[in-house]
Scaffold this active site. Structure first.
Site, short mmCIF file in Angstrom:
data_model
loop_
_atom_site.label_atom_id
_atom_site.label_comp_id
_atom_site.label_asym_id
_atom_site.label_seq_id
_atom_site.Cartn_x
_atom_site.Cartn_y
_atom_site.Cartn_z
N ASN A 197 0.88 -1.16 0.00
CA ASN A 197 0.00 0.00 0.00
C ASN A 197 0.92 1.21 0.00
OD1 ASN A 197 -1.58 2.22 0.60
ND2 ASN A 197 -2.67 1.26 2.28
N GLY A 199 0.41 4.20 0.29
CA GLY A 199 0.02 5.22 1.26
C GLY A 199 0.45 4.92 2.68
N CYS A 200 1.07 3.76 2.89
CA CYS A 200 1.47 3.31 4.23
C CYS A 200 2.99 3.44 4.38
CB CYS A 200 1.05 1.85 4.42
SG CYS A 200 1.73 1.06 5.89
N SER A 201 3.43 4.17 5.40
CA SER A 201 4.88 4.38 5.59
C SER A 201 5.60 3.06 5.88
CB SER A 201 5.15 5.40 6.69
OG SER A 201 4.67 4.95 7.94
N ARG A 224 6.05 1.32 2.59
CA ARG A 224 7.12 1.97 1.80
C ARG A 224 8.50 1.61 2.34
NH1 ARG A 224 3.57 6.41 2.36
NH2 ARG A 224 5.03 7.40 3.80
#
Length: 117
Positions: A10, A12-14, A17
């Site tokens: 995802n 959008g998820c740190s 990433r």
């Protein structure tokens, strides 16, 4: 070794990433599956959870989701009902999941990746 690592990611998820960054820093080029776009299938989730050695309940994302409202966090919630909800709403699966020939892990925290890489 191209494509022998799969990350269910995802962007959008740190944490997701960071996991992707760690895989690439280890010299691997993962296949990136943005599961919020592609969705899940019941057989796919069952196979991943078996490979990870976890129950659907253990892979259920409860933070910032409808899990509680849907009754999925209740003690009597069945594995089937949790998986069906995950298929219907992919955000209910905790992230990121990383899969290799060595196994699969919920890479939260990212350090859990080390055993697979």
């Amino acid at each position: 070794m191209a494509d022998d690592v799969v990350i269910f990611h995802n962007p959008g998820c740190s944490t997701s990433r960071k996991a992707l960054e760690a895989i690439r820093a280890a010299g691997r080029q993962p296949k990136v599956v943005e599961y919020l776009k592609t969705g899940w299938t019941k057989p796919q989730l069952e196979a991943l959870f078996a490979k990870m050695g976890v129950t659907p309940q253990a892979a259920l994302r409860t933070r910032n989701t409808q899990a509680q409202a849907l009754g999925l966090t209740a003690p009597g919630a069945s594995d089937d009902s949790i998986i069906e909800a995950m298929v219907a709403d992919p955000v209910l699966v905790e992230r990121p999941i990383v899969e290799t020939a060595r196994g699969a892990v919920l890479a939260r925290p990212v350090e859990k990746l080390q055993a697979l890489l």
